[in-house]
Design an enzyme around this catalytic site. Structure first.
Site, short mmCIF file in Angstrom:
data_model
loop_
_atom_site.label_atom_id
_atom_site.label_comp_id
_atom_site.label_asym_id
_atom_site.label_seq_id
_atom_site.Cartn_x
_atom_site.Cartn_y
_atom_site.Cartn_z
N HIS C 14 0.84 -1.20 0.00
CA HIS C 14 0.00 0.00 0.00
C HIS C 14 0.88 1.25 0.00
CE1 HIS C 14 -0.49 0.81 4.65
NE2 HIS C 14 0.73 0.46 4.37
N CYS C 33 5.76 6.18 4.62
CA CYS C 33 4.57 5.42 4.21
C CYS C 33 4.01 5.95 2.89
CB CYS C 33 3.48 5.48 5.27
SG CYS C 33 3.96 4.66 6.81
N HIS C 39 5.10 0.31 -0.39
CA HIS C 39 5.79 -0.58 0.54
C HIS C 39 4.73 -1.60 0.97
CE1 HIS C 39 3.70 2.08 3.31
NE2 HIS C 39 3.87 1.18 4.25
N HIS C 41 3.28 -5.04 3.78
CA HIS C 41 3.21 -5.65 5.11
C HIS C 41 2.64 -7.06 5.04
CE1 HIS C 41 3.98 -1.79 7.06
NE2 HIS C 41 3.04 -1.23 6.36
N ASP C 79 -5.09 -10.43 -0.25
CA ASP C 79 -3.80 -11.12 -0.18
C ASP C 79 -3.07 -11.07 -1.53
OD1 ASP C 79 -1.77 -12.63 0.99
OD2 ASP C 79 -2.64 -14.49 0.23
N HIS C 80 -1.79 -10.70 -1.45
CA HIS C 80 -0.98 -10.56 -2.67
C HIS C 80 -1.60 -9.54 -3.63
CE1 HIS C 80 1.15 -13.97 -1.02
NE2 HIS C 80 2.10 -13.78 -1.89
N GLU C 126 -0.65 -4.20 11.48
CA GLU C 126 0.13 -3.77 10.32
C GLU C 126 1.58 -4.24 10.46
OE1 GLU C 126 -0.10 0.33 8.02
OE2 GLU C 126 1.24 0.47 9.71
#
Lengths: 137, 137, 137, 137, 137, 137
Positions: C14, C33, C39, C41, C79-80, C126
């Site tokens: 994100h 951020c 970047h 998580h 996810d992914h 996070e």
């Protein structure tokens, strides 16, 4: 009011099933949790009590008193046991994590109260991905 | 040479005992681990393989290939099972964590080799405080 | 009343920024951020539902029913993925952990209710040092 | 209303005892925690604040603002310190985890409020098996 | 050859400094670890031994025998103690994690050997971010 | 000879793909890891160095010296970055965890040697279930 939590562990076997259901029905509802020879977990138990801080010693309840209660009433009865066969307070109950949390509450509520604190929450991890919490009502 | 590790989990019941020993002898050697109705664990398995990085894809071995092997050869046979009664490759063996690690190695060594990598280590956690490692010899 | 929690994970990218702010303003508010190439998580999600224990099976809600709902409504979408670009329910929202928790609540509240339980809490980690909880109001 | 939690750590020494009790009485009440040369812990602190999400930036409170407050008011005063001797806000208090949580609350409540959020909970782990929570009343 | 590891914990205080250095020099080399009133940690110890599996019981070494050795030789001497003042085997040594690991090895090497196994590794965590391993040479 | 390990973390986005393969081929080999808008992880890095204990200070290498090297050479370049686009030492490499571990080794090997210790191992966790180790050859 402050809350203090003690973490304990027990390693037990259990099987989810009902004797009045046939194998197919048990498998349909409980899946592999009803494997007839059982399966097991490293259960993790969090016992939370609440109360006022005693100004004499800075404690809600001395853990030196709480730990033996948990050991005597709960851990010694569950650890290295079969939850379907070996545990008096689980007799005739489906040993789901929900029922286990409720019955652990029932074991601890009175002894904690007798030491001047109140039982606040029983939290039981079945695996790292599933846990249950019960607050007594 | 680079090492890649995949972590998997299985929840099983077992009982440490020898049929040719009486209950007293079993209890003396194995303690509560020989409880006759069993006990269980959330076992955690770490499978480490080693090899050269394939410059085509940056992998030692594609985890998309490794994971199904571990699932098929090991996890499906152990998870939600009784290690004394349900597992072909544990028949007639004391289901100690040591023996379990060795037999998991024996299940995985050839299939990993057939995919061009080498099995390096099998690590099995029985509880958060005890684990075993086996390097194949 | 008992509470049961299921833990799931998703690995996403994100970027925190607003298109109506220039780079300097975004960096001032969001710091690293707002790195323009993103970047990511390993987010960890805890879904807590509450209800009465069903005496037929010992469950608040059968996890065999809850898990596919979470997978279908939330994990498969996150996810992914890139939370800024790929996720329908995050469109036009700043993908902060706060907003993410609220939108996951909005995805799950009705389907859980349709299975006879109540959604109680969405908790999103996070990093190991930061997490958010949302209780629906 | 949404809740956000920041995790921090500090490594400190402490000794549970009262100067107006003799060694025998201290040992009876506090056990090895009253060892006269002290003992120590890697304390883990969870600071939870609550508030409305600011639509401008998606945050309850920007962690870039919260972290320095926690560092300045709490961590710098506790980390690598002796809780009996080095910490102004613990002077003349038994450094139990209960009292520590209450005093950390007292350090953070006003500064968090001045940034437009509300302090909700201070949670302090003394070991992996014991923690305390305080909600301000 | 198989390796088995036992995890134990101890909560201690220590101070890194040399009496033959002044405060400024100690602070320059050891930083806040030389705080004169000490600081502390929840140390985590992993003791790894190696040996052949005994076909009689499936064990390298019965943990019922290993645990009391670790408790007697190491944990009872370190837990809830001051590593600079209370521990015979740390006398006149800088209580760095490195030196601690080496001296724990020296305490355990012979007793483990007397039980027919070999000590393989001592691993000591000082914090979740720092640990030391020693293999005896 | 003693080994000391420092744990660090970085949160990054990456995409596994090759520009000379079409989308179908990339998806076939890399699966959802080749999502065109990327995905991300909280990577965890363990840097292990080895050496003799310096009798002057009890250290293999002062962590006050090691930490800034890791921060400067590795973490500042990777944290809150896109591994495909933002990192000089990953340019033109598939950003698999294997390649990432090797390139981190290449960044740290010389600076650690210049401080009198030897780099022993780079370990990188991509998720809680997958990690890679590289020992420099």
């Amino acid at each position: 009011m402050i809350y203090i939590t003690r973490r304990e562990r027990f390693s037990s076997t259990h099987r989810l099933y009902r004797a009045d259901w046939d194998d197919q029905k048990n498998m349909e509802i409980f899946g592999p949790c009803s494997n007839q020879n059982g399966h097991g977990h490293n259960f993790v138990l969090f016992v939370t009590i609440k109360g006022k801080v005693n100004p004499d010693n800075g404690f809600v309840m001395n853990l030196k008193e709480l730990s033996p209660i948990i050991k005597d009433k709960v851990i010694d009865k569950l650890d290295h046991k079969n939850l379907n066969l070996d545990v008096d307070f689980m007799k005739n109950k489906i040993p789901s994590t929900e029922n286990l949390a409720i019955e652990i509450w029932n074991q601890l509520q009175r002894p904690v109260a007798e030491h001047g604190a109140s039982l606040h929450c029983i939290k039981v991890y079945e695996t790292e991905n599933n846990f249950v919490e019960y607050f007594g009502e």
